[in-house]
Design an enzyme around this catalytic site. Structure first.
Site, PDB file in Angstrom:
ATOM      1  N   GLY A 290     114.888  36.693 112.032  1.00 61.20           N
ATOM      2  CA  GLY A 290     113.481  36.383 112.275  1.00 61.20           C
ATOM      3  C   GLY A 290     112.716  36.036 111.013  1.00 61.20           C
ATOM      4  O   GLY A 290     113.250  36.046 109.898  1.00 61.20           O
ATOM      5  N   GLN A 291     111.424  35.737 111.203  1.00 67.37           N
ATOM      6  CA  GLN A 291     110.571  35.307 110.092  1.00 67.37           C
ATOM      7  C   GLN A 291     110.388  36.402 109.043  1.00 67.37           C
ATOM      8  O   GLN A 291     110.469  36.140 107.845  1.00 67.37           O
ATOM      9  CB  GLN A 291     109.201  34.878 110.632  1.00 67.37           C
ATOM     10  CG  GLN A 291     109.221  33.576 111.399  1.00 67.37           C
ATOM     11  CD  GLN A 291     109.351  32.378 110.474  1.00 67.37           C
ATOM     12  OE1 GLN A 291     108.701  32.311 109.440  1.00 67.37           O
ATOM     13  NE2 GLN A 291     110.196  31.432 110.838  1.00 67.37           N
TER      14      GLN A 291
ATOM     15  N   GLY B 115     116.532  42.476 113.485  1.00 71.77           N
ATOM     16  CA  GLY B 115     115.750  41.244 113.568  1.00 71.77           C
ATOM     17  C   GLY B 115     115.996  40.370 112.353  1.00 71.77           C
ATOM     18  O   GLY B 115     115.106  39.678 111.859  1.00 71.77           O
TER      19      GLY B 115
ATOM     20  N   ASN C 219     109.877  47.888 124.438  1.00 75.31           N
ATOM     21  CA  ASN C 219     110.272  48.345 123.112  1.00 75.31           C
ATOM     22  C   ASN C 219     110.837  49.755 123.142  1.00 75.31           C
ATOM     23  O   ASN C 219     111.695  50.098 122.330  1.00 75.31           O
ATOM     24  CB  ASN C 219     109.092  48.252 122.146  1.00 75.31           C
ATOM     25  CG  ASN C 219     108.912  46.853 121.606  1.00 75.31           C
ATOM     26  OD1 ASN C 219     109.812  46.305 120.995  1.00 75.31           O
ATOM     27  ND2 ASN C 219     107.764  46.256 121.864  1.00 75.31           N
TER      28      ASN C 219
ATOM     29  N   GLY D  89     108.569  46.613 113.367  1.00 80.88           N
ATOM     30  CA  GLY D  89     108.305  45.964 114.652  1.00 80.88           C
ATOM     31  C   GLY D  89     107.242  46.702 115.443  1.00 80.88           C
ATOM     32  O   GLY D  89     107.287  47.925 115.588  1.00 80.88           O
ATOM     33  N   ASN D  90     106.279  45.965 115.966  1.00 78.02           N
ATOM     34  CA  ASN D  90     105.130  46.577 116.644  1.00 78.02           C
ATOM     35  C   ASN D  90     105.385  46.850 118.123  1.00 78.02           C
ATOM     36  O   ASN D  90     106.200  46.180 118.737  1.00 78.02           O
ATOM     37  CB  ASN D  90     103.910  45.666 116.480  1.00 78.02           C
ATOM     38  CG  ASN D  90     103.372  45.732 115.064  1.00 78.02           C
ATOM     39  OD1 ASN D  90     103.310  46.801 114.471  1.00 78.02           O
ATOM     40  ND2 ASN D  90     103.014  44.585 114.516  1.00 78.02           N
TER      41      ASN D  90
ATOM     42  N   HIS E 275      98.737  51.431 113.366  1.00 77.96           N
ATOM     43  CA  HIS E 275      98.737  50.052 112.857  1.00 77.96           C
ATOM     44  C   HIS E 275      98.218  49.158 113.976  1.00 77.96           C
ATOM     45  O   HIS E 275      98.973  48.579 114.747  1.00 77.96           O
ATOM     46  CB  HIS E 275     100.146  49.635 112.424  1.00 77.96           C
ATOM     47  CG  HIS E 275     100.229  48.182 112.038  1.00 77.96           C
ATOM     48  ND1 HIS E 275      99.471  47.645 111.021  1.00 77.96           N
ATOM     49  CD2 HIS E 275     100.947  47.156 112.549  1.00 77.96           C
ATOM     50  CE1 HIS E 275      99.743  46.347 110.922  1.00 77.96           C
ATOM     51  NE2 HIS E 275     100.627  46.026 111.843  1.00 77.96           N
TER      52      HIS E 275
END
EC number: 1.1.1.37
Length: 329
Positions: free
Chosen positions: A15-16, A12, A106, A131-132, A191
């Site tokens: 990404g941000q 990723g 995912n 990553g969630n 989390h």
């Protein structure tokens, strides 16, 4: 004599969170100011142009420790000989998407990545899933890696450090003590809003933080909901998810794991059966880190209130495990 470069894979990368993370890794904040790094950046084919732009900026910083970069959309290339893997990229939850759909989407991503890491990375690779849903994504990656062998199945972690840091900040504000004085914070579980931030063992310059707070209603009705729902509050305020603070937590987790810590740290690790958590569940627990390894802090008393909270977050993780069980056969 200068150290040989280590390889850090980041998924990723366009990404941000990646943007907040990569410059700090390249500057030496994660692995030390004497450790050169090679960045191996993975993202989707359609993101490769953006990755190239990030690489241009990294070049323009002229970081002395940045020994090389690779950009790819192939996990086997990204994880080749990697010493550290930060799995940031994940499928975000879209409109109308059920949690089960998110887990399935995912699951496919992290099965591929876990297998690719096990087949290509350094045998002692340290893997952190950002990553969630990060606990279950780490569980999936670890399960896929275990089928291959080679790598250490205990080294596939989920990131609970953001919850840990959020809890410290709230306690500092409540007690009027500096964050740096707070020691022995624990966050148990997933989390997610079910996580249990537990300051029963926490101290500030030798004083009990529980005694300093001395307010169970605040703990139950303000502190825990504030920490648990902080991500949603940031999205509401900012219009975007927490990226810089997530990147900071990833740096903290990997820094302490690699270089050691003089305090307890919360890590989402595969359970060894401690505290009644079934073996293998990736669960937030207190750890100590030294010599490039971690171990779970043992022997902490779990009172009735804490057991109830731990069981709730465990139940959520067990549901997630059940939802992906068929994918892992």
């Amino acid at each position: 004599m200068s150290k040989a470069p280590v390889r850090v894979a980041v998924t990723g990368a366009a990404g941000q969170i990646g943007y907040s993370l990569l410059f700090r890794i390249a500057s030496g904040e994660m692995l030390g100011k004497d450790q050169p790094v090679i960045l191996q950046l993975l993202d989707l084919p359609q993101a490769q142009k953006a990755v190239k732009g990030v690489m241009m900026e990294l070049e323009d910083c002229a970081f002395p420790l940045l020994a090389g970069m690779v950009a790819t959309d192939d996990p086997n290339v990204a994880f080749k000989d990697a010493d550290y893997c930060l799995l940031v990229g994940a499928r975000p939850r879209g409109p109308g998407m059920e949690r089960a759909d998110l887990l399935t989407a995912n699951g496919a991503i992290f099965t591929v990545q876990g297998k690719a890491i096990a087949e290509n990375a350094n045998e002692n690779v340290k893997v952190l899933v950002v990553g969630n849903p990060c606990n279950t994504n780490a569980y999936i990656a670890g399960a896929a890696a275990r089928k291959v062998g080679r790598t250490n199945p205990n080294n596939y972690h989920g990131m609970l450090r953001l919850d840990h840091n959020r809890a410290l900040s709230q306690l500092a504000a409540k007690t009027g003590r500096p964050v740096s004085s707070l020691k022995k914070m624990v966050v148990w579980g997933n989390h997610s809003p079910t996580m249990y931030a537990d300051y029963r063992f926490c101290t500030s310059n030798g004083d009990s933080v529980k005694a300093l707070v001395n307010d169970h209603a605040w703990n139950n009705d303000v502190f825990l909901p504030t920490v648990g729902k902080r991500g949603a509050a940031i999205i509401d305020a900012r219009g975007l998810s927490s990226a810089a603070s997530a990147a900071n937590a990833a740096i903290d987790h990997m820094h302490d794991w690699a270089l050691g810590s003089d305090d307890w740290v919360t890590m989402g690790v595969p359970s060894d059966g401690s505290y009644g958590i079934p073996a293998g569940v990736v669960f937030g627990v207190p750890c100590e880190c030294k010599n490039g390894d971690f171990k779970i802090i043992q022997g902490l008393e779990i009172d009735e209130y804490s057991r109830e909270k731990i069981n709730k977050t465990l139940g959520e993780l067990e549901d997630e495990r059940a939802a992906v069980a068929d994918m892992l056969k």
